[in-house]
Design an enzyme around this catalytic site. Sequence first.
Site, PDB file in Angstrom:
ATOM      1  N   HIS A 188      68.262  26.815  59.431  1.00  0.00           N
ATOM      2  CA  HIS A 188      66.864  26.405  59.243  1.00  0.00           C
ATOM      3  C   HIS A 188      65.988  27.471  59.883  1.00  0.00           C
ATOM      4  CE1 HIS A 188      63.234  23.968  59.061  1.00  0.00           C
ATOM      5  NE2 HIS A 188      63.909  23.039  58.382  1.00  0.00           N
ATOM      6  N   CYS A 238      71.137  16.712  63.118  1.00  0.00           N
ATOM      7  CA  CYS A 238      71.872  17.915  62.739  1.00  0.00           C
ATOM      8  C   CYS A 238      71.587  19.053  63.716  1.00  0.00           C
ATOM      9  CB  CYS A 238      71.508  18.343  61.325  1.00  0.00           C
ATOM     10  SG  CYS A 238      72.220  17.272  60.051  1.00  0.00           S
TER      11      CYS A 238
END
Length: 276
Positions: A242, A253
């Site tokens: 990300h 996560c």
Amino acid sequence: MLWPSGGEEPEAEAPSPSQTASATPTPTPSPTPTGPPANTTSYEAGGLPRADVFGIHPELPVDDDPDAPTLGLTARAADVAGAPVFADPTGEPVAWLGQDQQFSGANVPVVEMDENWARVLLVGRHAAAGDGDPSQLSGWMRVADLELTPAEQSVHVDLEERTIEIATTTDDAESNEVVATDFALGTEATPTPVGRTFIMFEDVVESLAYTRGHPIVYLGVQSPTLAGYDGQSVAVTAFHYHDVRSGAISNGCIRVAPEAIEALAALPEGTPVYIS
């Protein structure tokens, strides 16, 4: 032949009757079997629920020692049809583990083993969050039903120090590779689960733009607070890339940099993961 003293080897004296009798070999006792007795019943999948990521299995126990190491073995059903899973070795099967199944979870770490039985970690949940305990699931399988292979690598995540290490242990050496020194993790309301789990499978999901084409490494454990996520009936924890990847900001996560996710995605399914 000469003795060390330099003289010739003396002739052996004939054994006495008592010496002859004592030379009779003593029978070697058979080893005592360990653990519960073998179950040789033949089973078929039939109506047994599949031990997959969508499964809810109230009959199966959650992992009762989440901070302990695994045994360094990965198990997989030896038969293409799969194998039965038991809540305990004295009962009847309550689930079925396929040799290959959608979203995998077919390669699982062994956490306890005796002569006839192995306890393994499993995907699925005892209950969804809010309905019961959603912690890491476990179950018993017959050793005769399994292919067992050494698990030479493991992943160690320290949520406080924000580090991820890949440990490799072989017969010849041990090594540790730090693949992350910072990452994003779950918030207080949606924490990253802790304890031992394993890599369920890896996949590239192009529709999830935030991954920027990097693989997602899905784990065998699900959220302790979310029953589902983004319209799904599961809330799987995963490593993934990300752009924003620092601080307690995720739904559980672990968001990592490109080099970290590529290193994690290279590990085989069933690799143990320890989150502390």
